[in-house]
Design a protein around this motif. Sequence first.
Motif, PDB file in Angstrom:
ATOM      1  N   LEU A 196      39.442  -5.493  31.005  1.00 45.16           N
ATOM      2  CA  LEU A 196      40.341  -5.120  30.092  1.00 45.16           C
ATOM      3  C   LEU A 196      41.953  -5.009  31.011  1.00 45.16           C
ATOM      4  O   LEU A 196      41.874  -4.477  32.284  1.00 45.16           O
ATOM      5  CB  LEU A 196      40.497  -3.468  29.396  1.00 45.16           C
ATOM      6  CG  LEU A 196      39.030  -3.608  28.652  1.00 45.16           C
ATOM      7  CD1 LEU A 196      39.276  -2.048  27.805  1.00 45.16           C
ATOM      8  CD2 LEU A 196      39.031  -4.595  27.452  1.00 45.16           C
TER       9      LEU A 196
ATOM     10  N   GLY B 127      39.719  -7.381  25.276  1.00 42.28           N
ATOM     11  CA  GLY B 127      38.514  -6.905  24.431  1.00 42.28           C
ATOM     12  C   GLY B 127      37.725  -8.080  23.886  1.00 42.28           C
ATOM     13  O   GLY B 127      38.232  -8.988  23.745  1.00 42.28           O
TER      14      GLY B 127
ATOM     15  N   ARG C  74      38.990   5.941  24.905  1.00 43.48           N
ATOM     16  CA  ARG C  74      38.457   4.930  23.972  1.00 43.48           C
ATOM     17  C   ARG C  74      37.979   5.865  22.862  1.00 43.48           C
ATOM     18  O   ARG C  74      37.921   6.998  22.622  1.00 43.48           O
ATOM     19  CB  ARG C  74      37.179   4.330  24.276  1.00 43.48           C
ATOM     20  CG  ARG C  74      35.891   5.317  24.647  1.00 43.48           C
ATOM     21  CD  ARG C  74      34.683   4.582  25.164  1.00 43.48           C
ATOM     22  NE  ARG C  74      33.914   5.329  25.653  1.00 43.48           N
ATOM     23  CZ  ARG C  74      32.638   5.003  26.341  1.00 43.48           C
ATOM     24  NH1 ARG C  74      32.559   3.698  26.844  1.00 43.48           N
ATOM     25  NH2 ARG C  74      31.742   5.768  26.534  1.00 43.48           N
TER      26      ARG C  74
ATOM     27  N   GLU D  49      47.460  -3.581  25.645  1.00 44.90           N
ATOM     28  CA  GLU D  49      45.983  -3.888  26.189  1.00 44.90           C
ATOM     29  C   GLU D  49      45.540  -5.268  25.658  1.00 44.90           C
ATOM     30  O   GLU D  49      45.978  -5.721  24.661  1.00 44.90           O
ATOM     31  CB  GLU D  49      45.323  -2.898  25.535  1.00 44.90           C
ATOM     32  CG  GLU D  49      45.620  -1.283  26.022  1.00 44.90           C
ATOM     33  CD  GLU D  49      46.268  -0.654  24.652  1.00 44.90           C
ATOM     34  OE1 GLU D  49      46.333   0.411  24.833  1.00 44.90           O
ATOM     35  OE2 GLU D  49      47.116  -1.464  24.158  1.00 44.90           O
TER      36      GLU D  49
ATOM     37  N   THR E 117      30.802   0.639  22.468  1.00 48.68           N
ATOM     38  CA  THR E 117      31.772  -0.059  21.657  1.00 48.68           C
ATOM     39  C   THR E 117      32.944   1.048  20.983  1.00 48.68           C
ATOM     40  O   THR E 117      32.437   2.042  20.422  1.00 48.68           O
ATOM     41  CB  THR E 117      30.791  -0.521  20.222  1.00 48.68           C
ATOM     42  OG1 THR E 117      30.007  -1.412  20.521  1.00 48.68           O
ATOM     43  CG2 THR E 117      31.596  -1.018  19.045  1.00 48.68           C
TER      44      THR E 117
ATOM     45  N   THR F 179      42.620  -2.179  22.045  1.00 48.55           N
ATOM     46  CA  THR F 179      41.904  -3.356  22.087  1.00 48.55           C
ATOM     47  C   THR F 179      40.622  -3.340  21.801  1.00 48.55           C
ATOM     48  O   THR F 179      39.849  -2.104  22.427  1.00 48.55           O
ATOM     49  CB  THR F 179      42.048  -4.336  23.472  1.00 48.55           C
ATOM     50  OG1 THR F 179      41.487  -5.472  23.415  1.00 48.55           O
ATOM     51  CG2 THR F 179      41.791  -3.466  24.435  1.00 48.55           C
ATOM     52  N   GLN F 180      40.098  -3.807  20.916  1.00 54.91           N
ATOM     53  CA  GLN F 180      38.803  -3.610  20.379  1.00 54.91           C
ATOM     54  C   GLN F 180      37.418  -4.100  21.327  1.00 54.91           C
ATOM     55  O   GLN F 180      37.594  -5.356  21.947  1.00 54.91           O
ATOM     56  CB  GLN F 180      38.225  -4.086  18.981  1.00 54.91           C
ATOM     57  CG  GLN F 180      37.073  -4.130  18.484  1.00 54.91           C
ATOM     58  CD  GLN F 180      36.672  -2.777  17.976  1.00 54.91           C
ATOM     59  OE1 GLN F 180      37.349  -1.992  17.425  1.00 54.91           O
ATOM     60  NE2 GLN F 180      35.534  -2.259  18.434  1.00 54.91           N
ATOM     61  N   VAL F 181      36.676  -3.333  21.598  1.00 53.07           N
ATOM     62  CA  VAL F 181      35.349  -3.960  22.512  1.00 53.07           C
ATOM     63  C   VAL F 181      34.109  -3.617  21.401  1.00 53.07           C
ATOM     64  O   VAL F 181      33.785  -2.338  21.068  1.00 53.07           O
ATOM     65  CB  VAL F 181      35.163  -2.831  23.617  1.00 53.07           C
ATOM     66  CG1 VAL F 181      34.001  -3.518  24.306  1.00 53.07           C
ATOM     67  CG2 VAL F 181      36.513  -3.488  24.711  1.00 53.07           C
ATOM     68  N   THR F 182      33.563  -4.603  21.200  1.00 55.21           N
ATOM     69  CA  THR F 182      32.031  -4.546  20.617  1.00 55.21           C
ATOM     70  C   THR F 182      30.955  -4.884  21.334  1.00 55.21           C
ATOM     71  O   THR F 182      31.045  -6.205  21.880  1.00 55.21           O
ATOM     72  CB  THR F 182      32.145  -5.188  19.561  1.00 55.21           C
ATOM     73  OG1 THR F 182      33.350  -4.753  18.578  1.00 55.21           O
ATOM     74  CG2 THR F 182      30.980  -5.225  18.548  1.00 55.21           C
TER      75      THR F 182
ATOM     76  N   VAL G   3      37.381   1.248  20.192  1.00 48.86           N
ATOM     77  CA  VAL G   3      38.839   0.704  20.724  1.00 48.86           C
ATOM     78  C   VAL G   3      39.326   1.367  22.091  1.00 48.86           C
ATOM     79  O   VAL G   3      39.232   2.516  21.839  1.00 48.86           O
ATOM     80  CB  VAL G   3      39.827   1.201  19.441  1.00 48.86           C
ATOM     81  CG1 VAL G   3      41.522   0.718  19.981  1.00 48.86           C
ATOM     82  CG2 VAL G   3      39.365   0.232  18.140  1.00 48.86           C
ATOM     83  N   TYR G   4      39.790   0.507  22.816  1.00 47.52           N
ATOM     84  CA  TYR G   4      40.155   1.061  24.191  1.00 47.52           C
ATOM     85  C   TYR G   4      41.656   1.049  24.219  1.00 47.52           C
ATOM     86  O   TYR G   4      42.407   0.191  24.001  1.00 47.52           O
ATOM     87  CB  TYR G   4      39.594   0.288  25.292  1.00 47.52           C
ATOM     88  CG  TYR G   4      38.079   0.452  25.483  1.00 47.52           C
ATOM     89  CD1 TYR G   4      37.182   0.046  24.643  1.00 47.52           C
ATOM     90  CD2 TYR G   4      37.456   1.076  26.656  1.00 47.52           C
ATOM     91  CE1 TYR G   4      35.749   0.115  24.794  1.00 47.52           C
ATOM     92  CE2 TYR G   4      36.379   1.510  26.871  1.00 47.52           C
ATOM     93  CZ  TYR G   4      35.284   1.018  25.923  1.00 47.52           C
ATOM     94  OH  TYR G   4      34.222   1.452  26.003  1.00 47.52           O
TER      95      TYR G   4
END
Length: 124
Positions: free
Chosen positions: A20, A9, A38, A6, A91, A118-121, A93-94
């Motif tokens: 993504l 993010g 997620r 992935e 927010t 992958t981190q999404v914030t 991790v996806y």
Amino acid sequence: QKQLVESGGGLVQPGGSLRLSCVASGFTLDNYAIGWFRQAPGKEREAVSCISTTGSVRDYADSVKERFTISRDHDNNTVYLEMNNLKPEDTAVYYCAAEELYYIDCEVAEFESWGQGTQVTVSS
């Protein structure tokens, strides 16, 4: 070696967008249903969206309907998750996941192969 990776993010402000990508290596995604999931801190992993091999079936969690779009590009062996109007509660991790079926229930337990996430914030 079969692998899902992935990317895409990052940190985005509320109302912003991210796309993504889930790229497969070592195998082709053509025969796999793909899901995006997620996991937020302290919470269980949850389904976000899933797509069938042909793209004709797409499911979304109620919390992301009308904001997120799942799609797949067979030529590039990639599945995307377009995320718009992001909210702080997005927010997490996806993760993308694959299962070698036309389609399957969009649930964590149904998928066997997983990426690393992958981190999404979403924060101002």
